[in-house]
Design an enzyme around this catalytic site. Structure first.
Site, PDB file in Angstrom:
ATOM      1  N   CYS A  80       1.016  -1.184   0.201  1.00  0.00           N
ATOM      2  CA  CYS A  80      -0.260   0.019   0.057  1.00  0.00           C
ATOM      3  C   CYS A  80       0.723   1.293   0.215  1.00  0.00           C
ATOM      4  N   CYS A  83       2.723   2.709  -3.251  1.00  0.00           N
ATOM      5  CA  CYS A  83       1.827   3.771  -4.356  1.00  0.00           C
ATOM      6  C   CYS A  83       1.199   4.748  -3.099  1.00  0.00           C
ATOM      7  N   HIS A  84       0.959   4.681  -2.073  1.00  0.00           N
ATOM      8  CA  HIS A  84      -0.353   5.606  -1.531  1.00  0.00           C
ATOM      9  C   HIS A  84       1.136   6.484  -0.067  1.00  0.00           C
ATOM     10  N   CYS A 118      -8.702  -1.928  -3.838  1.00  0.00           N
ATOM     11  CA  CYS A 118      -6.544  -1.909  -4.194  1.00  0.00           C
ATOM     12  C   CYS A 118      -6.223  -3.618  -4.110  1.00  0.00           C
ATOM     13  N   CYS A 181     -35.060   2.064  11.979  1.00  0.00           N
ATOM     14  CA  CYS A 181     -33.805   2.217  12.719  1.00  0.00           C
ATOM     15  C   CYS A 181     -34.484   3.596  13.847  1.00  0.00           C
ATOM     16  N   CYS A 184     -35.841   3.751  17.884  1.00  0.00           N
ATOM     17  CA  CYS A 184     -34.589   3.722  18.539  1.00  0.00           C
ATOM     18  C   CYS A 184     -33.403   4.871  18.863  1.00  0.00           C
ATOM     19  N   HIS A 185     -33.126   4.689  17.181  1.00  0.00           N
ATOM     20  CA  HIS A 185     -31.859   6.286  17.335  1.00  0.00           C
ATOM     21  C   HIS A 185     -32.369   7.473  17.121  1.00  0.00           C
ATOM     22  N   ARG A 222     -22.035  -4.164  13.707  1.00  0.00           N
ATOM     23  CA  ARG A 222     -22.764  -3.327  14.270  1.00  0.00           C
ATOM     24  C   ARG A 222     -24.570  -3.395  13.542  1.00  0.00           C
ATOM     25  N   CYS A 226     -28.509  -4.703  14.886  1.00  0.00           N
ATOM     26  CA  CYS A 226     -30.029  -4.332  15.380  1.00  0.00           C
ATOM     27  C   CYS A 226     -30.469  -4.712  14.533  1.00  0.00           C
TER      28      CYS A 226
HETATM   29  C1  HEC Z   1     -34.064  -2.132  19.107  1.00  0.00           C
HETATM   30  C2  HEC Z   1     -33.756  -0.534  19.122  1.00  0.00           C
HETATM   31  C3  HEC Z   1     -33.003  -0.433  18.040  1.00  0.00           C
HETATM   32  C4  HEC Z   1     -32.739  -0.347  16.680  1.00  0.00           C
HETATM   33  C5  HEC Z   1     -34.414  -0.458  16.238  1.00  0.00           C
HETATM   34  C6  HEC Z   1     -31.662   0.189  16.104  1.00  0.00           C
HETATM   35  N1  HEC Z   1     -30.663   0.093  17.024  1.00  0.00           N
HETATM   36 FE1  HEC Z   1     -29.223   0.631  16.194  1.00  0.00          FE
HETATM   37  N2  HEC Z   1     -28.512   0.350  18.286  1.00  0.00           N
HETATM   38  C7  HEC Z   1     -29.040  -0.395  19.446  1.00  0.00           C
HETATM   39  C8  HEC Z   1     -28.504  -0.107  20.396  1.00  0.00           C
HETATM   40  C9  HEC Z   1     -29.022  -0.344  21.658  1.00  0.00           C
HETATM   41  C10 HEC Z   1     -27.110   0.133  19.973  1.00  0.00           C
HETATM   42  C11 HEC Z   1     -25.726  -0.062  20.938  1.00  0.00           C
HETATM   43  C12 HEC Z   1     -26.262   1.542  21.942  1.00  0.00           C
HETATM   44  C13 HEC Z   1     -26.378   2.648  21.177  1.00  0.00           C
HETATM   45  O1  HEC Z   1     -24.923   3.095  20.547  1.00  0.00           O
HETATM   46  O2  HEC Z   1     -27.695   2.960  21.047  1.00  0.00           O
HETATM   47  C14 HEC Z   1     -26.972   0.531  18.977  1.00  0.00           C
HETATM   48  C15 HEC Z   1     -26.288   1.285  17.837  1.00  0.00           C
HETATM   49  C16 HEC Z   1     -25.857   1.423  16.384  1.00  0.00           C
HETATM   50  C17 HEC Z   1     -25.017   2.171  15.956  1.00  0.00           C
HETATM   51  C18 HEC Z   1     -23.702   2.274  16.535  1.00  0.00           C
HETATM   52  C19 HEC Z   1     -23.454   4.098  17.298  1.00  0.00           C
HETATM   53  C20 HEC Z   1     -22.323   3.433  18.188  1.00  0.00           C
HETATM   54  O3  HEC Z   1     -21.955   5.546  18.594  1.00  0.00           O
HETATM   55  O4  HEC Z   1     -21.208   2.776  18.599  1.00  0.00           O
HETATM   56  C21 HEC Z   1     -25.352   2.498  14.502  1.00  0.00           C
HETATM   57  C22 HEC Z   1     -24.729   3.385  13.558  1.00  0.00           C
HETATM   58  C23 HEC Z   1     -26.745   1.431  14.999  1.00  0.00           C
HETATM   59  N3  HEC Z   1     -27.207   1.212  16.020  1.00  0.00           N
HETATM   60  C24 HEC Z   1     -26.940   2.199  13.449  1.00  0.00           C
HETATM   61  C25 HEC Z   1     -28.917   1.563  13.700  1.00  0.00           C
HETATM   62  C26 HEC Z   1     -29.681   1.190  12.069  1.00  0.00           C
HETATM   63  C27 HEC Z   1     -28.802   2.070  10.548  1.00  0.00           C
HETATM   64  C28 HEC Z   1     -31.191   0.645  12.459  1.00  0.00           C
HETATM   65  C29 HEC Z   1     -31.504   0.502  11.156  1.00  0.00           C
HETATM   66  C30 HEC Z   1     -31.209  -1.035  10.307  1.00  0.00           C
HETATM   67  C31 HEC Z   1     -30.648   0.248  13.748  1.00  0.00           C
HETATM   68  N4  HEC Z   1     -29.786   0.749  14.298  1.00  0.00           N
HETATM   69  C32 HEC Z   1     -31.788   0.333  14.581  1.00  0.00           C
HETATM   70  C33 HEC Z   1     -30.453  -0.719  19.138  1.00  0.00           C
HETATM   71  C34 HEC Z   1     -31.418  -0.759  17.570  1.00  0.00           C
HETATM   72  C1  HEC Z   2       0.075  -0.656  -7.615  1.00  0.00           C
HETATM   73  C2  HEC Z   2      -0.725   1.357  -6.936  1.00  0.00           C
HETATM   74  C3  HEC Z   2      -1.509   1.321  -5.223  1.00  0.00           C
HETATM   75  C4  HEC Z   2      -1.632  -0.032  -4.578  1.00  0.00           C
HETATM   76  C5  HEC Z   2      -0.567  -1.106  -3.887  1.00  0.00           C
HETATM   77  C6  HEC Z   2      -2.560   0.676  -3.342  1.00  0.00           C
HETATM   78  N1  HEC Z   2      -3.277   1.050  -3.972  1.00  0.00           N
HETATM   79 FE1  HEC Z   2      -4.892   1.972  -2.724  1.00  0.00          FE
HETATM   80  N2  HEC Z   2      -4.863   3.384  -4.898  1.00  0.00           N
HETATM   81  C7  HEC Z   2      -4.761   3.716  -6.014  1.00  0.00           C
HETATM   82  C8  HEC Z   2      -5.515   4.429  -6.780  1.00  0.00           C
HETATM   83  C9  HEC Z   2      -5.047   4.026  -8.412  1.00  0.00           C
HETATM   84  C10 HEC Z   2      -6.429   5.134  -6.307  1.00  0.00           C
HETATM   85  C11 HEC Z   2      -7.495   5.471  -6.715  1.00  0.00           C
HETATM   86  C12 HEC Z   2      -8.071   4.611  -8.307  1.00  0.00           C
HETATM   87  C13 HEC Z   2      -8.596   3.766  -7.676  1.00  0.00           C
HETATM   88  O1  HEC Z   2      -9.891   3.513  -6.876  1.00  0.00           O
HETATM   89  O2  HEC Z   2      -8.347   2.599  -8.431  1.00  0.00           O
HETATM   90  C14 HEC Z   2      -6.206   3.955  -5.051  1.00  0.00           C
HETATM   91  C15 HEC Z   2      -6.987   4.621  -4.257  1.00  0.00           C
HETATM   92  C16 HEC Z   2      -7.034   3.560  -2.065  1.00  0.00           C
HETATM   93  C17 HEC Z   2      -7.984   4.537  -1.435  1.00  0.00           C
HETATM   94  C18 HEC Z   2      -9.529   5.808  -2.026  1.00  0.00           C
HETATM   95  C19 HEC Z   2      -8.577   6.850  -1.869  1.00  0.00           C
HETATM   96  C20 HEC Z   2      -9.701   8.471  -1.509  1.00  0.00           C
HETATM   97  O3  HEC Z   2      -9.145  10.119  -2.231  1.00  0.00           O
HETATM   98  O4  HEC Z   2     -10.592   7.572  -1.941  1.00  0.00           O
HETATM   99  C21 HEC Z   2      -7.722   4.232  -0.382  1.00  0.00           C
HETATM  100  C22 HEC Z   2      -8.687   4.390   0.868  1.00  0.00           C
HETATM  101  C23 HEC Z   2      -6.950   2.754  -0.820  1.00  0.00           C
HETATM  102  N3  HEC Z   2      -6.462   3.103  -2.563  1.00  0.00           N
HETATM  103  C24 HEC Z   2      -5.872   2.080   0.218  1.00  0.00           C
HETATM  104  C25 HEC Z   2      -4.866   1.715  -0.532  1.00  0.00           C
HETATM  105  C26 HEC Z   2      -4.793   0.485   0.822  1.00  0.00           C
HETATM  106  C27 HEC Z   2      -5.197  -0.089   1.944  1.00  0.00           C
HETATM  107  C28 HEC Z   2      -3.886  -0.520  -0.112  1.00  0.00           C
HETATM  108  C29 HEC Z   2      -2.782  -1.928   0.407  1.00  0.00           C
HETATM  109  C30 HEC Z   2      -3.890  -2.763   0.675  1.00  0.00           C
HETATM  110  C31 HEC Z   2      -3.822   0.103  -1.262  1.00  0.00           C
HETATM  111  N4  HEC Z   2      -4.531   1.140  -1.749  1.00  0.00           N
HETATM  112  C32 HEC Z   2      -2.579  -0.218  -2.542  1.00  0.00           C
HETATM  113  C33 HEC Z   2      -3.321   2.932  -5.949  1.00  0.00           C
HETATM  114  C34 HEC Z   2      -3.045   1.843  -5.260  1.00  0.00           C
END
Ligand code: HEC
Ligand code: HEC
Length: 265
Positions: A80, A83-84, A118, A181, A184-185, A222, A226
């Protein structure tokens, strides 16, 4: 429907949820008047663990990611870093803009998807398994370079359909408990649910170390929890539906800082 079976103390102050489908939030502004990261809802001990770079257990994955960053694959292609260059400069702010549209794949990808792109395209290696330690380590390492920087994703142009699908998902009821979602949130933020204080469900801390998992986990891990929490069938890691939802969540979190690796209960 009364949502009492789940919420602590609910009998004293029941939350009545309107059964009509919730209307999607307007697209122009973020739906929540006050944006609060999940950090805000954690105990002081958990917050302290996140704040302390040396004690934060998620930093083990960041360190591993740093090793992987400079390790060349066996295919003779560059590491990585080949290139980066220096991640601290070249990857600063990058994670804050994911998910985003990738031109060569002609689809919206999240950070994990970009890293695997990549691996396959630029390193001629096999994609890393979703939720494997190596993919978590690389995404935590790249994410860490954006720590403290504001989340800002593009939702226009080729990303617009994915955004619309993610937003619709967020407001759609599902599972045996028939909850979306937002039930709850948005409607029950701050209330206790099975030992957790319900947060706004912001996505800026992932991959995050969860004490209950004894591991770092991706946002999709996560989201699967949920889904299971409302007894709905979860999607596979990396599923399109989760990437669309992730785009909506990142838009919804716009302006909040990236805080990878966050620590959660
Ligand atoms: C029944 C209640 C409930 C529902 C519905 C629910 N979640 Fe959660 N979710 C939780 C609980 C409990 C946690 C852990 C505590 C917190 O961060 O709220 C959590 C955590 C998360 C977190 C992490 C927050 C952090 O800061 O770590 C994300 C992101 C999230 N929920 C997204 C979603 C999404 C998107 C949906 C819908 C698909 C969803 N949740 C539906 C209960 C729920
Ligand atoms: C041979 C060159 C090459 C290697 C090795 C490479 N990358 Fe990349 N990477 C690129 C190019 C070119 C792009 C932009 C175009 C694309 O998505 O292909 C990119 C884009 C990215 C981006 C997004 C950058 C942005 O600004 O959006 C991330 C994150 C990234 N590479 C992570 C990695 C990681 C982690 C590795 C190793 C596992 C890796 N790359 C290995 C060439 C490389």
């Amino acid at each position: 429907m009364i949502f009492c079976a789940l919420l602590a103390g609910c009998d004293k102050n029941p939350t009545v949820i309107d059964d009509s489908p919730s209307a999607p939030a307007p697209v122009a502004t973020a739906p929540l008047p006050e944006m609060l990261s999940g950090y805000h809802f954690q105990s002081a001990d958990t917050q302290a663990l996140q704040d302390d770079q040396f004690a934060n257990p998620g930093m083990l994955w960041v360190d591993r990611g740093e090793e992987l960053w400079t390790t060349a694959p066996q295919t003779g292609k560059p590491a990585c870093a080949g290139c980066h260059n220096d991640a601290a400069t070249d990857m600063a702010g990058v994670a804050a803009h994911f998910p985003k549209y990738n031109k060569s794949l002609d689809t919206v990808v999240n950070l994990e998807g970009q890293i695997n792109h990549c691996r396959v395209e630029h390193q001629q290696s096999s994609p890393l398994v979703y939720e494997s330690d190596d993919l978590l380590a690389l995404s935590a390492y790249v994410g860490y370079q954006s720590n403290g920087l504001p989340i800002e994703v593009a939702i226009d142009g080729p990303a617009a359909p994915a955004f619309a699908a993610g937003q619709a998902y967020f407001y759609t009821r599902r599972g045996q408990l028939n909850l979306a979602c937002n039930h709850c949130h948005e409607d029950n933020v701050g209330r206790m649910l099975r030992g957790d204080k319900l947060s706004q469900g912001q996505a800026g801390g992932y991959p995050a170390y969860r004490l209950e998992w004894q591991s770092i986990g991706s946002l999709h891990r996560r989201l699967r929890f949920c889904n299971v929490g409302v007894r709905a069938e979860p999607f596979a890691f990396g599923a399109t539906q989760y990437i669309e939802l992730e785009l909506y969540l990142k838009w919804r979190a716009q302006g909040l800082p990236v805080e990878t690796p966050a620590v959660r209960r």
